[in-house]
Scaffold this active site. Sequence first.
Site, PDB file in Angstrom:
ATOM      1  N   GLY A 274      39.979  47.494  42.432  1.00  0.00           N
ATOM      2  CA  GLY A 274      39.078  48.305  41.634  1.00  0.00           C
ATOM      3  C   GLY A 274      37.874  47.545  41.111  1.00  0.00           C
ATOM      4  O   GLY A 274      36.770  48.084  41.053  1.00  0.00           O
ATOM      5  N   HIS A 275      38.066  46.300  40.726  1.00  0.00           N
ATOM      6  CA  HIS A 275      36.965  45.586  40.069  1.00  0.00           C
ATOM      7  C   HIS A 275      35.889  45.119  41.041  1.00  0.00           C
ATOM      8  O   HIS A 275      34.875  44.574  40.619  1.00  0.00           O
ATOM      9  CB  HIS A 275      37.491  44.406  39.233  1.00  0.00           C
ATOM     10  CG  HIS A 275      37.906  43.202  40.024  1.00  0.00           C
ATOM     11  ND1 HIS A 275      37.177  42.030  40.014  1.00  0.00           N
ATOM     12  CD2 HIS A 275      38.961  42.986  40.831  1.00  0.00           C
ATOM     13  CE1 HIS A 275      37.779  41.128  40.775  1.00  0.00           C
ATOM     14  NE2 HIS A 275      38.858  41.687  41.273  1.00  0.00           N
TER      15      HIS A 275
ATOM     16  N   CYS B 299      37.713  32.881  43.031  1.00  0.00           N
ATOM     17  CA  CYS B 299      39.092  32.401  42.925  1.00  0.00           C
ATOM     18  C   CYS B 299      39.195  30.904  43.187  1.00  0.00           C
ATOM     19  O   CYS B 299      40.195  30.280  42.873  1.00  0.00           O
ATOM     20  CB  CYS B 299      39.989  33.152  43.911  1.00  0.00           C
ATOM     21  SG  CYS B 299      40.008  34.924  43.627  1.00  0.00           S
TER      22      CYS B 299
ATOM     23  N   GLN C  40      36.502  43.606  49.868  1.00  0.00           N
ATOM     24  CA  GLN C  40      35.043  43.503  49.837  1.00  0.00           C
ATOM     25  C   GLN C  40      34.355  44.578  50.685  1.00  0.00           C
ATOM     26  O   GLN C  40      33.122  44.595  50.766  1.00  0.00           O
ATOM     27  CB  GLN C  40      34.598  42.118  50.303  1.00  0.00           C
ATOM     28  CG  GLN C  40      34.986  40.992  49.362  1.00  0.00           C
ATOM     29  CD  GLN C  40      34.259  41.044  48.035  1.00  0.00           C
ATOM     30  OE1 GLN C  40      33.296  41.781  47.864  1.00  0.00           O
ATOM     31  NE2 GLN C  40      34.715  40.255  47.079  1.00  0.00           N
TER      32      GLN C  40
ATOM     33  N   THR D 154      45.068  41.127  45.128  1.00  0.00           N
ATOM     34  CA  THR D 154      46.075  40.102  45.419  1.00  0.00           C
ATOM     35  C   THR D 154      47.454  40.714  45.566  1.00  0.00           C
ATOM     36  O   THR D 154      48.197  40.402  46.506  1.00  0.00           O
ATOM     37  CB  THR D 154      46.067  39.023  44.319  1.00  0.00           C
ATOM     38  OG1 THR D 154      44.820  38.330  44.348  1.00  0.00           O
ATOM     39  CG2 THR D 154      47.193  38.017  44.529  1.00  0.00           C
TER      40      THR D 154
END
Length: 396
Positions: free
Chosen positions: A202-203, A328, A177, A72
Amino acid sequence: MRRTYMDANATTPMLPEVFEAMRPYFLEQFGNASSIHQQGQAARAAVDHARESVARLLGCRSSEIVFTSGGTESDNLALFGTLSAGDHLVTSTIEHHAVLHAAEALEKRGVAVTYLPCTASGIIEPSTLEAALRPETKLVSIMLANNETGTIQPIAELARITKAHAKSTLFHTDAVQGAGKLPIDLAPSGALHDVDLLSIAGHKMYAPQGTGVLFVRRSVRLSPLFHGGTHERQRRAGTENLPGIVALGRAAELARGWLLDDGPAELTALRDRLEQGILRAVPESGVNGQGTDRTANTSNLYFDHVEAEALVIALDLKGLSVSGGSACQSGATEPSHVLTAMGLSPARARASVRFSLSRLSTAEDVDFALSLVPEAVARLRTLSPTWAASRILTTV
């Protein structure tokens, strides 16, 4: 109870190798990378090593890597850092809300925004972009891979059209993604050499939540969102998240090895096995975005006469974690903006569930899902008035 996780597009588990790489930087090696003493210089060396690792994954210079707090922030930095009143932004109707909501905020600041439609398969056609470009177009932002459907956009062609329009027009892609799942080559001779800005999180690639990167090609002038120190070559002020950056660097190394070791082909085979098994066992179901290039791990399926939220809950109670769409937007009352942009009816969009595998997924996980989904769908349909009505019509 057995639990199987198929929501990797929401977040991935941290790999043990990633955790072990970052663990010492919480306790023993805790220096500030801006300090000149030995602890500080050890921290700086760790940050530099991670920066080089991410650069190798993306095929770019290490100096073009800006560490952020996640996708984000990276998306917002790309948009707010390059646009001002009077500029024109081109984006699409299927972007993540990190881009869409940023675009809406920029409109209030005097930036003109054009939202490109997609095809029924979820593709942004190059001719659509070409028709939307204006003399004042400053930035084009189109995502690499969709978070809900996995559909991969023709980013190289879209970026080429942007640069053919005007060399000064910048091209950004949200690759949150795509990074770690698809080969990315931002080198001057690489497939994505016309991309100026690229975001990753990163996640989504087995590193901790709260870590990210914005690739900024060295020719791009970027206004920072934060003001303070001179960190990240004055592009992102704030003391570096040392453990998170180290973890992201290690995750980039592992992702590069997985890509080179034919990992995507193996994961695609698992995803296809899951899809085909469900489609065979469940009538009036289908794949959203079928027939297009998709990321290896993502399958977005619709189950007519079923509410996705009810199915997600039913599967969760049996030990299978999936999603009704973007994490989200969890709890949103409106149907997915991605699926409705693709032309799905609100009812079908609300009947769509995302299965997103991870690199840790196994054939046993797929078999477990296949043992649960048909039964759960069938049970929920017995409670659906539209399903009952459709059965009456087919028997008349």
